[in-house]
Scaffold this motif. Structure first.
Motif, PDB file in Angstrom:
ATOM      1  N   TRP A  30       0.828  -1.208   0.000  1.00 23.51           N
ATOM      2  CA  TRP A  30       0.000   0.000   0.000  1.00 23.51           C
ATOM      3  C   TRP A  30       0.863   1.259   0.000  1.00 23.51           C
ATOM      4  CZ3 TRP A  30      -5.227   1.060  -0.272  1.00 23.51           C
ATOM      5  CH2 TRP A  30      -5.629   2.331   0.114  1.00 23.51           C
ATOM      6  N   PHE A  31       1.826   1.312   0.905  1.00 23.82           N
ATOM      7  CA  PHE A  31       2.626   2.522   1.055  1.00 23.82           C
ATOM      8  C   PHE A  31       3.717   2.656  -0.014  1.00 23.82           C
ATOM      9  CE2 PHE A  31       0.832   2.161   5.357  1.00 23.82           C
ATOM     10  CZ  PHE A  31       0.271   3.426   5.459  1.00 23.82           C
ATOM     11  N   LEU A  32       3.961   1.581  -0.747  1.00 18.10           N
ATOM     12  CA  LEU A  32       4.898   1.671  -1.860  1.00 18.10           C
ATOM     13  C   LEU A  32       4.263   2.287  -3.110  1.00 18.10           C
ATOM     14  CD1 LEU A  32       6.904  -1.673  -1.615  1.00 18.10           C
ATOM     15  CD2 LEU A  32       7.760   0.650  -1.176  1.00 18.10           C
ATOM     16  N   GLN A  33       2.927   2.308  -3.141  1.00 22.05           N
ATOM     17  CA  GLN A  33       2.245   2.908  -4.283  1.00 22.05           C
ATOM     18  C   GLN A  33       2.378   4.433  -4.211  1.00 22.05           C
ATOM     19  OE1 GLN A  33       0.987   0.559  -6.491  1.00 22.05           O
ATOM     20  NE2 GLN A  33       1.898  -0.745  -4.931  1.00 22.05           N
ATOM     21  N   LYS A  34       2.854   5.057  -5.273  1.00 26.97           N
ATOM     22  CA  LYS A  34       3.055   6.504  -5.304  1.00 26.97           C
ATOM     23  C   LYS A  34       2.330   7.095  -6.505  1.00 26.97           C
ATOM     24  CE  LYS A  34       5.881   6.409  -1.774  1.00 26.97           C
ATOM     25  NZ  LYS A  34       5.473   6.945  -0.456  1.00 26.97           N
ATOM     26  N   PRO A  35       1.545   8.161  -6.283  1.00 27.25           N
ATOM     27  CA  PRO A  35       0.891   8.800  -7.431  1.00 27.25           C
ATOM     28  C   PRO A  35       1.910   9.517  -8.308  1.00 27.25           C
ATOM     29  CG  PRO A  35       0.579  10.113  -5.455  1.00 27.25           C
ATOM     30  CD  PRO A  35       1.267   8.850  -5.020  1.00 27.25           C
ATOM     31  N   SER A  36       1.561   9.667  -9.577  1.00 31.02           N
ATOM     32  CA  SER A  36       2.498  10.268 -10.529  1.00 31.02           C
ATOM     33  C   SER A  36       1.745  11.057 -11.588  1.00 31.02           C
ATOM     34  CB  SER A  36       3.331   9.170 -11.202  1.00 31.02           C
ATOM     35  OG  SER A  36       4.128   9.707 -12.243  1.00 31.02           O
ATOM     36  N   HIS A  37       2.410  12.083 -12.103  1.00 29.53           N
ATOM     37  CA  HIS A  37       1.887  12.800 -13.268  1.00 29.53           C
ATOM     38  C   HIS A  37       2.464  12.237 -14.568  1.00 29.53           C
ATOM     39  CE1 HIS A  37      -0.363  15.618 -11.023  1.00 29.53           C
ATOM     40  NE2 HIS A  37       0.614  16.419 -10.666  1.00 29.53           N
ATOM     41  N   ASN A  38       3.433  11.345 -14.459  1.00 25.53           N
ATOM     42  CA  ASN A  38       4.191  10.902 -15.632  1.00 25.53           C
ATOM     43  C   ASN A  38       3.756   9.519 -16.092  1.00 25.53           C
ATOM     44  OD1 ASN A  38       5.858  13.279 -15.576  1.00 25.53           O
ATOM     45  ND2 ASN A  38       6.972  12.367 -13.856  1.00 25.53           N
ATOM     46  N   ARG A  39       2.628   9.488 -16.785  1.00 22.64           N
ATOM     47  CA  ARG A  39       2.132   8.254 -17.378  1.00 22.64           C
ATOM     48  C   ARG A  39       1.583   8.582 -18.769  1.00 22.64           C
ATOM     49  NH1 ARG A  39       2.353   5.121 -12.781  1.00 22.64           N
ATOM     50  NH2 ARG A  39       1.540   6.006 -10.837  1.00 22.64           N
ATOM     51  N   GLN A  40       1.246   7.558 -19.521  1.00 23.90           N
ATOM     52  CA  GLN A  40       0.645   7.753 -20.838  1.00 23.90           C
ATOM     53  C   GLN A  40      -0.862   7.908 -20.661  1.00 23.90           C
ATOM     54  OE1 GLN A  40       2.344   8.102 -23.807  1.00 23.90           O
ATOM     55  NE2 GLN A  40       4.127   8.142 -22.432  1.00 23.90           N
ATOM     56  N   TRP A  41      -1.317   9.167 -20.521  1.00 31.46           N
ATOM     57  CA  TRP A  41      -2.701   9.419 -20.144  1.00 31.46           C
ATOM     58  C   TRP A  41      -3.654   9.347 -21.329  1.00 31.46           C
ATOM     59  CZ3 TRP A  41      -2.712   8.910 -15.236  1.00 31.46           C
ATOM     60  CH2 TRP A  41      -1.673   9.409 -14.446  1.00 31.46           C
ATOM     61  N   ALA A  42      -4.901   8.997 -21.026  1.00 32.74           N
ATOM     62  CA  ALA A  42      -5.964   9.053 -22.034  1.00 32.74           C
ATOM     63  C   ALA A  42      -6.139  10.502 -22.486  1.00 32.74           C
ATOM     64  CB  ALA A  42      -7.267   8.512 -21.451  1.00 32.74           C
ATOM     65  N   ASP A  43      -6.620  10.677 -23.722  1.00 31.27           N
ATOM     66  CA  ASP A  43      -6.688  12.013 -24.314  1.00 31.27           C
ATOM     67  C   ASP A  43      -7.509  12.996 -23.482  1.00 31.27           C
ATOM     68  OD1 ASP A  43      -5.148  11.129 -26.408  1.00 31.27           O
ATOM     69  OD2 ASP A  43      -6.841  10.825 -27.769  1.00 31.27           O
ATOM     70  N   ASN A  44      -8.625  12.534 -22.911  1.00 27.74           N
ATOM     71  CA  ASN A  44      -9.531  13.464 -22.228  1.00 27.74           C
ATOM     72  C   ASN A  44      -9.050  13.898 -20.852  1.00 27.74           C
ATOM     73  OD1 ASN A  44     -10.026  10.828 -21.244  1.00 27.74           O
ATOM     74  ND2 ASN A  44     -12.060  11.425 -20.543  1.00 27.74           N
ATOM     75  N   VAL A  45      -7.948  13.300 -20.369  1.00 35.10           N
ATOM     76  CA  VAL A  45      -7.353  13.724 -19.095  1.00 35.10           C
ATOM     77  C   VAL A  45      -5.850  13.943 -19.245  1.00 35.10           C
ATOM     78  CG1 VAL A  45      -9.098  12.736 -17.564  1.00 35.10           C
ATOM     79  CG2 VAL A  45      -7.217  11.291 -18.393  1.00 35.10           C
ATOM     80  N   SER A  46      -5.426  14.260 -20.447  1.00 30.64           N
ATOM     81  CA  SER A  46      -3.987  14.370 -20.727  1.00 30.64           C
ATOM     82  C   SER A  46      -3.374  15.663 -20.211  1.00 30.64           C
ATOM     83  CB  SER A  46      -3.741  14.242 -22.235  1.00 30.64           C
ATOM     84  OG  SER A  46      -4.428  15.266 -22.936  1.00 30.64           O
ATOM     85  N   HIS A  47      -4.196  16.696 -19.949  1.00 28.35           N
ATOM     86  CA  HIS A  47      -3.686  17.992 -19.507  1.00 28.35           C
ATOM     87  C   HIS A  47      -4.236  18.332 -18.127  1.00 28.35           C
ATOM     88  CE1 HIS A  47      -2.847  18.161 -23.779  1.00 28.35           C
ATOM     89  NE2 HIS A  47      -2.193  19.296 -23.633  1.00 28.35           N
ATOM     90  N   MET A  48      -3.357  18.819 -17.265  1.00 31.68           N
ATOM     91  CA  MET A  48      -3.769  19.276 -15.934  1.00 31.68           C
ATOM     92  C   MET A  48      -4.220  20.733 -16.014  1.00 31.68           C
ATOM     93  SD  MET A  48      -3.240  16.756 -13.731  1.00 31.68           S
ATOM     94  CE  MET A  48      -3.170  17.535 -12.125  1.00 31.68           C
ATOM     95  N   LEU A  49      -5.272  21.039 -15.272  1.00 32.91           N
ATOM     96  CA  LEU A  49      -5.758  22.415 -15.193  1.00 32.91           C
ATOM     97  C   LEU A  49      -4.753  23.265 -14.420  1.00 32.91           C
ATOM     98  CD1 LEU A  49      -8.133  24.419 -15.650  1.00 32.91           C
ATOM     99  CD2 LEU A  49      -9.030  23.665 -13.438  1.00 32.91           C
ATOM    100  N   HIS A  50      -4.466  24.458 -14.968  1.00 38.20           N
ATOM    101  CA  HIS A  50      -3.586  25.411 -14.289  1.00 38.20           C
ATOM    102  C   HIS A  50      -4.290  26.753 -14.225  1.00 38.20           C
ATOM    103  CE1 HIS A  50       0.000  27.545 -13.007  1.00 38.20           C
ATOM    104  NE2 HIS A  50      -0.246  28.443 -13.947  1.00 38.20           N
TER     105      HIS A  50
END
Length: 271
Positions: free
Chosen positions: A19-39
């Motif tokens: 559980w604690f070894l799982q780390k969230p990341s921004h660096n993956r091959q994202w689907a098109d509809n969630v490929s960009h983060m809101l800024h």
């Protein structure tokens, strides 16, 4: 008995380590509809949003992607609406909040799973740190219409009963949450960090005394909860608001050249 206890301890320890070894990341091959983060950039009442989604959806797999930079003047912010989209029966719905401005623009915020390319959603996997979270800001003709027209979901729209001075705080709370997610990736959790709990958490910044309720988990009943707390337009029963807030027939009957946001609000109480 001792062997069984040892087995339980070892199993629990193994799960906790995983559980604690799982780390969230921004660096993956994202689907098109969630490929960009809101800024978001805020300068007084002027808010500049980068990566507002405005896809044109023909089917779930046939679409024209568009990511836009838009400006919003918070002095022109007039309304907020709750949108519930039912995709697996009456108990579970996706929860969105849409803000309306004096010039007729609407902007919808939605906390979603940030799926990777070809990845499928599983509610069970959502309990176990398998999906990152993303806050999407989108045009209603994208994020609402794809649910009512393309996916065949049952979509309901409710006018929120929010004082004008609180609208700005609510909008900026979403903006702050988006910038926080952009800086620090987080996991989506089916139970504790989902599209409904984020609405509740943000609402509590304005109304700290909101009570916890089972309908925060059974999100299909969230509008009923909001109505009981005085959060929906006054003067109507919940049954009336639900009946008049069902937008799907109007959305599907929309004619070329009509404004989607205007069409879906026809006859909705408080509009």
């Amino acid at each position: 008995m001792r062997f069984f206890l040892v087995f339980i301890v070892l199993a629990f320890g193994g799960f906790a380590t995983w559980w604690f070894l799982q780390k969230p990341s921004h660096n993956r091959q994202w689907a098109d509809n969630v490929s960009h983060m809101l800024h978001a950039e805020v300068n007084g009442d002027l808010v500049v949003l980068n990566n507002v989604r405005n896809f044109e959806w023909r089917t779930e797999t046939d679409y024209t992607p568009r990511w836009e930079t838009r400006e919003y003047n918070l002095s022109q912010l007039q309304t907020a609406d709750l949108v519930l989209s039912y995709w697996m029966g009456p108990k579970i719905a996706h929860t969105l909040v849409s803000f309306g401005f004096a010039d007729g623009q609407y902007l919808t915020f939605s906390l979603e799973i940030r799926k990777e390319k070809e990845e499928k959603f599983s509610a069970w996997k959502g309990f176990f740190r398998q999906y990152e979270a993303i806050l999407v800001a989108a045009d209603e003709a994208d994020i609402v219409r794809t649910r009512s027209n393309t996916r065949g979901e049952d979509v309901y729209l409710y006018r929120l009963n929010i004082a004008p001075e609180q609208l700005k705080a609510l909008f900026l709370a979403y903006v702050e949450h988006a910038n926080k997610l952009e800086k620090e990736p987080e996991f989506y959790n089916t139970l504790t960090s989902n599209c409904t709990t984020v609405v509740f958490d943000i609402a509590k910044q304005i109304a700290p005394n909101l009570p916890l309720d089972y309908r925060l988990l059974l999100s299909g009943y969230f509008a009923e909860y909001a109505h009981e707390q005085g959060g929906l337009v006054e003067g109507f029963s919940y049954a009336e608001l639900q009946e008049k807030g069902y937008i799907v027939p109007r959305a599907k009957a929309m004619q070329p050249g009509e404004n989607f946001s205007e069409v879906i609000r026809r006859g909705v109480p408080g509009m």
